[in-house]
Design an enzyme around this catalytic site. Structure first.
Site, PDB file in Angstrom:
ATOM      1  N   HIS A 128      24.171  -0.528  -2.215  1.00 14.53           N
ATOM      2  CA  HIS A 128      22.878   0.341  -2.545  1.00 14.53           C
ATOM      3  C   HIS A 128      23.019   1.714  -1.720  1.00 14.53           C
ATOM      4  O   HIS A 128      21.950   1.613  -0.967  1.00 14.53           O
ATOM      5  CB  HIS A 128      21.860  -0.457  -2.863  1.00 14.53           C
ATOM      6  CG  HIS A 128      20.584   0.646  -3.164  1.00 14.53           C
ATOM      7  ND1 HIS A 128      20.505   1.252  -4.332  1.00 14.53           N
ATOM      8  CD2 HIS A 128      19.482   1.166  -2.391  1.00 14.53           C
ATOM      9  CE1 HIS A 128      19.422   2.118  -4.451  1.00 14.53           C
ATOM     10  NE2 HIS A 128      18.855   2.183  -3.050  1.00 14.53           N
ATOM     11  N   GLY A 174       4.852   0.311  -3.279  1.00 13.17           N
ATOM     12  CA  GLY A 174       3.942  -0.732  -3.459  1.00 13.17           C
ATOM     13  C   GLY A 174       2.875  -0.634  -4.223  1.00 13.17           C
ATOM     14  O   GLY A 174       2.398  -1.606  -5.091  1.00 13.17           O
ATOM     15  N   ALA A 200       0.708  -1.117  -0.041  1.00 10.43           N
ATOM     16  CA  ALA A 200       0.009   0.017  -0.070  1.00 10.43           C
ATOM     17  C   ALA A 200       1.090   1.277   0.065  1.00 10.43           C
ATOM     18  O   ALA A 200       0.291   2.229   0.043  1.00 10.43           O
ATOM     19  CB  ALA A 200      -1.104  -0.027   1.269  1.00 10.43           C
ATOM     20  N   GLY A 201       2.040   1.132  -0.085  1.00  9.99           N
ATOM     21  CA  GLY A 201       3.145   2.438   0.101  1.00  9.99           C
ATOM     22  C   GLY A 201       3.169   3.044  -1.324  1.00  9.99           C
ATOM     23  O   GLY A 201       2.681   2.624  -2.206  1.00  9.99           O
ATOM     24  N   ASP A 251      19.722   1.475  -9.456  1.00 10.79           N
ATOM     25  CA  ASP A 251      20.916   1.983  -9.733  1.00 10.79           C
ATOM     26  C   ASP A 251      21.399   2.016 -11.323  1.00 10.79           C
ATOM     27  O   ASP A 251      21.985   2.623 -12.042  1.00 10.79           O
ATOM     28  CB  ASP A 251      22.243   1.431  -8.889  1.00 10.79           C
ATOM     29  CG  ASP A 251      21.616   1.720  -7.424  1.00 10.79           C
ATOM     30  OD1 ASP A 251      21.524   2.835  -7.288  1.00 10.79           O
ATOM     31  OD2 ASP A 251      21.918   0.567  -6.638  1.00 10.79           O
ATOM     32  N   ARG A 303      19.024   3.894 -13.486  1.00 15.89           N
ATOM     33  CA  ARG A 303      19.501   5.380 -13.520  1.00 15.89           C
ATOM     34  C   ARG A 303      20.850   5.479 -14.292  1.00 15.89           C
ATOM     35  O   ARG A 303      21.084   6.577 -15.111  1.00 15.89           O
ATOM     36  CB  ARG A 303      20.007   5.691 -12.174  1.00 15.89           C
ATOM     37  CG  ARG A 303      18.599   6.224 -11.153  1.00 15.89           C
ATOM     38  CD  ARG A 303      19.037   6.458  -9.606  1.00 15.89           C
ATOM     39  NE  ARG A 303      17.990   6.784  -8.934  1.00 15.89           N
ATOM     40  CZ  ARG A 303      17.526   6.636  -7.883  1.00 15.89           C
ATOM     41  NH1 ARG A 303      18.520   5.784  -7.184  1.00 15.89           N
ATOM     42  NH2 ARG A 303      16.460   6.877  -6.933  1.00 15.89           N
ATOM     43  N   ILE A 305      13.679  -4.779  -0.947  1.00 13.86           N
ATOM     44  CA  ILE A 305      14.069  -3.439  -1.420  1.00 13.86           C
ATOM     45  C   ILE A 305      14.209  -2.601  -0.323  1.00 13.86           C
ATOM     46  O   ILE A 305      14.861  -1.462  -0.494  1.00 13.86           O
ATOM     47  CB  ILE A 305      12.616  -2.869  -2.209  1.00 13.86           C
ATOM     48  CG1 ILE A 305      12.445  -3.740  -3.825  1.00 13.86           C
ATOM     49  CG2 ILE A 305      12.711  -1.445  -2.629  1.00 13.86           C
ATOM     50  CD1 ILE A 305      11.141  -3.521  -4.372  1.00 13.86           C
ATOM     51  N   SER A 306      13.642  -2.896   0.920  1.00 16.40           N
ATOM     52  CA  SER A 306      13.664  -2.114   2.052  1.00 16.40           C
ATOM     53  C   SER A 306      15.024  -1.638   2.389  1.00 16.40           C
ATOM     54  O   SER A 306      15.944  -2.570   2.371  1.00 16.40           O
ATOM     55  CB  SER A 306      13.237  -2.788   3.148  1.00 16.40           C
ATOM     56  OG  SER A 306      11.827  -3.482   2.744  1.00 16.40           O
ATOM     57  N   ASN A 346      13.555  -0.035   9.860  1.00 16.04           N
ATOM     58  CA  ASN A 346      13.458  -0.927   8.824  1.00 16.04           C
ATOM     59  C   ASN A 346      13.852  -2.515   9.155  1.00 16.04           C
ATOM     60  O   ASN A 346      13.680  -3.482   8.983  1.00 16.04           O
ATOM     61  CB  ASN A 346      13.749  -0.423   7.532  1.00 16.04           C
ATOM     62  CG  ASN A 346      13.043   0.765   6.979  1.00 16.04           C
ATOM     63  OD1 ASN A 346      12.113   0.957   7.589  1.00 16.04           O
ATOM     64  ND2 ASN A 346      13.472   1.163   5.801  1.00 16.04           N
ATOM     65  N   ARG A 375      13.397   7.834   3.377  1.00 17.46           N
ATOM     66  CA  ARG A 375      14.098   8.969   3.661  1.00 17.46           C
ATOM     67  C   ARG A 375      13.295  10.051   3.456  1.00 17.46           C
ATOM     68  O   ARG A 375      12.740  10.221   2.681  1.00 17.46           O
ATOM     69  CB  ARG A 375      15.587   8.991   2.773  1.00 17.46           C
ATOM     70  CG  ARG A 375      16.652   7.904   3.292  1.00 17.46           C
ATOM     71  CD  ARG A 375      17.810   8.517   2.652  1.00 17.46           C
ATOM     72  NE  ARG A 375      18.018   8.559   1.186  1.00 17.46           N
ATOM     73  CZ  ARG A 375      19.006   8.828   0.781  1.00 17.46           C
ATOM     74  NH1 ARG A 375      19.959   9.989   1.434  1.00 17.46           N
ATOM     75  NH2 ARG A 375      19.387   8.818  -0.514  1.00 17.46           N
TER      76      ARG A 375
HETATM   77  N1  LIG Z   1      16.293  -0.544  -3.100  1.00 17.29           N
HETATM   78  C1  LIG Z   1      15.973   0.360  -3.575  1.00 17.29           C
HETATM   79  O1  LIG Z   1      16.432   0.778  -4.705  1.00 17.29           O
HETATM   80  C2  LIG Z   1      15.108   1.496  -3.204  1.00 17.29           C
HETATM   81  C3  LIG Z   1      14.565   1.163  -1.749  1.00 17.29           C
HETATM   82  N2  LIG Z   1      13.468   1.980  -1.331  1.00 17.29           N
HETATM   83  C4  LIG Z   1      12.994   1.812   0.047  1.00 17.29           C
HETATM   84  O2  LIG Z   1      11.865   0.922   0.032  1.00 17.29           O
HETATM   85  C5  LIG Z   1      11.282   1.229   1.428  1.00 17.29           C
HETATM   86  C6  LIG Z   1       9.596   1.740   1.086  1.00 17.29           C
HETATM   87  O3  LIG Z   1       9.504   3.082   0.403  1.00 17.29           O
HETATM   88  P1  LIG Z   1       8.285   3.687   0.304  1.00 17.29           P
HETATM   89  O4  LIG Z   1       7.288   2.668  -0.567  1.00 17.29           O
HETATM   90  O5  LIG Z   1       8.350   5.165  -0.663  1.00 17.29           O
HETATM   91  O6  LIG Z   1       7.744   4.003   1.456  1.00 17.29           O
HETATM   92  P2  LIG Z   1       6.213   4.373   2.166  1.00 17.29           P
HETATM   93  O7  LIG Z   1       6.167   4.543   3.395  1.00 17.29           O
HETATM   94  O8  LIG Z   1       5.410   4.810   1.086  1.00 17.29           O
HETATM   95  O9  LIG Z   1       5.471   2.750   2.118  1.00 17.29           O
HETATM   96  C7  LIG Z   1       6.127   1.722   2.888  1.00 17.29           C
HETATM   97  C8  LIG Z   1       4.945   0.896   3.077  1.00 17.29           C
HETATM   98  O10 LIG Z   1       5.411  -0.356   3.977  1.00 17.29           O
HETATM   99  C9  LIG Z   1       4.299  -0.554   4.980  1.00 17.29           C
HETATM  100  N3  LIG Z   1       4.798  -1.280   6.176  1.00 17.29           N
HETATM  101  C10 LIG Z   1       5.277  -0.694   7.410  1.00 17.29           C
HETATM  102  N4  LIG Z   1       5.614  -1.712   7.998  1.00 17.29           N
HETATM  103  C11 LIG Z   1       5.071  -2.612   7.525  1.00 17.29           C
HETATM  104  C12 LIG Z   1       5.175  -4.177   7.710  1.00 17.29           C
HETATM  105  N5  LIG Z   1       5.531  -4.633   9.017  1.00 17.29           N
HETATM  106  N6  LIG Z   1       4.656  -5.177   7.067  1.00 17.29           N
HETATM  107  C13 LIG Z   1       4.338  -4.866   6.021  1.00 17.29           C
HETATM  108  N7  LIG Z   1       4.403  -3.551   5.388  1.00 17.29           N
HETATM  109  C14 LIG Z   1       4.876  -2.575   6.219  1.00 17.29           C
HETATM  110  C15 LIG Z   1       3.543   0.865   5.009  1.00 17.29           C
HETATM  111  O11 LIG Z   1       2.450   0.700   5.853  1.00 17.29           O
HETATM  112  C16 LIG Z   1       3.766   1.352   3.886  1.00 17.29           C
HETATM  113  O12 LIG Z   1       2.469   1.089   3.103  1.00 17.29           O
HETATM  114  C17 LIG Z   1      11.756   2.198   1.974  1.00 17.29           C
HETATM  115  O13 LIG Z   1      12.977   1.833   2.917  1.00 17.29           O
HETATM  116  C18 LIG Z   1      12.906   2.982   1.048  1.00 17.29           C
HETATM  117  O14 LIG Z   1      13.966   3.509   1.585  1.00 17.29           O
HETATM  118  C19 LIG Z   1      13.185   3.230  -1.912  1.00 17.29           C
HETATM  119  C20 LIG Z   1      13.644   3.396  -3.042  1.00 17.29           C
HETATM  120  C21 LIG Z   1      14.743   2.654  -4.013  1.00 17.29           C
HETATM  121  O1  LIG Z   2      17.411   7.376  -1.724  1.00 17.49           O
HETATM  122  C1  LIG Z   2      16.707   6.759  -1.163  1.00 17.49           C
HETATM  123  O2  LIG Z   2      16.328   6.628   0.045  1.00 17.49           O
HETATM  124  C2  LIG Z   2      15.678   5.688  -1.803  1.00 17.49           C
HETATM  125  C3  LIG Z   2      16.573   4.757  -2.598  1.00 17.49           C
HETATM  126  O3  LIG Z   2      17.221   3.927  -2.151  1.00 17.49           O
HETATM  127  C4  LIG Z   2      16.928   5.165  -4.033  1.00 17.49           C
HETATM  128  O4  LIG Z   2      16.281   6.098  -4.576  1.00 17.49           O
HETATM  129  O5  LIG Z   2      17.755   4.683  -4.615  1.00 17.49           O
END
Ligand SMILES: NC(=O)C1=CN([C@@H]2O[C@H](COP(=O)(O)OP(=O)(O)OC[C@H]3O[C@@H](n4cnc5c(N)ncnc54)[C@H](O)[C@@H]3O)[C@@H](O)[C@H]2O)C=CC1
Ligand SMILES: O=C([O-])CC(=O)C(=O)O
Length: 356
Positions: free
Chosen positions: A220, A57, A53-54, A193, A196, A160-161, A137, A124
């Site tokens: 990352h 997500g 739902a995020g 990465d 991009r 991804i987290s 996280n 972030r």
């Molecule tokens: N690996 C990568 O390249 C990237 C990683 N990220 C990371 O992805 C994560 C999510 O980012 P967003 O979707 O923008 O955040 P967001 O806050 O919009 O969504 C996160 C979702 O996780 C849910 N959540 C929280 N605790 C939970 C649990 N115990 N079980 C299931 N769901 C839970 C929340 O309710 C929310 O819907 C962040 O940690 C962010 O840093 C973001 C961008 C790139």
């Molecule tokens: O920068 C962040 O916090 C989210 C992330 O991992 C990305 O966009 O690469």
């Protein structure tokens, strides 16, 4: 008036709650919509999104619902999963969608899944590093991985987290503790990465980004993101200024988005795109397609560190082959040493979180 449909020659009502969607038979028994579909339904993989739902997500759920390799899509979150599920389930594509809300429904969300994509956790805000997300996280990833070890230990995990450099070691330790660890099946998603890097390099070269392939290795976060510009395809060369500009922009791509969003989160749309690109590659590998190669952060012997991102061949068991770094130039060798120093500490922090 409630909607009704013809099922097995009998009038059945679609129950008002789509959660999970049921057909109510005249005799009162419930027929799951997925079971109705099973006869004519397209074969495919079962995929769950945890954190559906995020910001990531939701578009990720939409794009996976459009993926023809997916037959069942489970959407799990601790908030708002019913709304997102109802919405996505109206798309007229093949995958059957079911929603799951909160910890009591985690096991049902996970059971029978082939692939799990995990964007659960906080993002972030400007001024923060990815490591600043660790305290919240790390616990979220631990809880989800404990559930995975119980309900679907053979599933492929796309994590991804953030901070990925620590959450992947956390997941590995949880699985080790549970006796279910298979290093090939745990993949930290670094695809954004690469996405991009392909975009920024194509801009500099004046090419279509779809023609460009840039390996990005290491991890990352900041300096651990190491684009190998000497190995770009099609073969090309860069001036010192171009190399510095591109390396810096790729390493700070996440921060560029965090600052532009000014407190409203981090990359979500490009991340959902990258996650689907990577998940699709994992599914093609699972299906047995040959030559599926992408970068990912995995358990590795390529360097002295226990985890490292490199190109991997995705196959029937996940990361079936891990490729060596290949020849690096002097600029990349210096970058590699910097990346390894930071990465070592982030990996250790993740391991200690579970072992403490
Ligand atoms: N690996 C990568 O390249 C990237 C990683 N990220 C990371 O992805 C994560 C999510 O980012 P967003 O979707 O923008 O955040 P967001 O806050 O919009 O969504 C996160 C979702 O996780 C849910 N959540 C929280 N605790 C939970 C649990 N115990 N079980 C299931 N769901 C839970 C929340 O309710 C929310 O819907 C962040 O940690 C962010 O840093 C973001 C961008 C790139
Ligand atoms: O920068 C962040 O916090 C989210 C992330 O991992 C990305 O966009 O690469």
């Amino acid at each position: 008036m409630e909607p009704s449909v013809e099922a097995n020659g009998r009038i059945a009502r679609i129950s008002a709650h789509l959660f999970p969607p049921n057909l109510q038979m005249e005799d009162g028994s419930a027929l799951r919509r997925a079971d109705c579909r099973a006869k004519g339904g397209a074969p495919g993989f079962k995929v769950a999104i945890l954190g559906a739902a995020g910001g990531i997500g939701q578009p990720l759920a939409m794009l996976m619902k459009m993926n023809p390799l997916v037959s069942v899509l489970h959407l799990y979150d601790v908030v708002n999963a019913p709304g997102v599920t109802a919405d996505i389930s109206h798309m007229d594509t093949g995958a059957v969608v079911r929603g799951f809300l909160g910890q009591p429904q985690l096991e049902s969300a996970l059971t029978g899944m082939d692939l799990l994509i995990i964007p659960a956790g906080v993002p972030r805000k400007p001024g923060m590093t990815r490591d600043d997300l660790f305290n919240i996280n790390a616990g979220i990833v631990r809880t989800l991985c404990e559930g995975i070890a119980k309900a679907c230990p053979k599933a492929i995990v796309n994590l991804i987290s953030n901070p990925v450099n620590s959450t992947v070691p956390i997941a590995a330790e949880v699985f080790k503790k549970a006796g279910t660890y298979d290093p090939k099946r745990l993949l930290g998603v670094t695809m954004l990465d690469v996405v991009r890097a392909n975009t920024f390099v194509a801009e500099v070269l004046g090419l279509d980004p779809r023609e460009v392939d840039v390996p990005v290795v290491g991890g990352h976060a900041g300096v651990t993101i190491l684009p190998l510009l000497s190995q770009v395809k099609p073969p090309c060369s860069f001036t010192k200024e171009e190399t510095e500009y591109l390396t810096n922009r790729i390493q700070n791509g996440g921060t560029e988005v965090v600052e532009a969003k000014a407190g409203a989160g981090s990359a979500t749309l490009s991340m959902a795109y990258a996650a689907v690109k990577f998940a699709d590659a994992c599914l093609r590998g699972l299906r047995g397609d040959a030559g599926v190669v992408e970068c990912a952060f995995v358990a590795s012997e390529v360097t002295e560190l226990p985890f490292f991102a490199t190109k991997v061949r995705l196959g029937r068991n996940g990361a079936d082959e891990i490729y060596q770094l290949g020849p690096l130039n002097e600029y990349e060798r210096v970058g590699l040493e910097k990346a390894k120093r930071e990465l070592a500490a982030s990996i250790q922090k993740g391991v200690s979180f579970i072992k403490k």
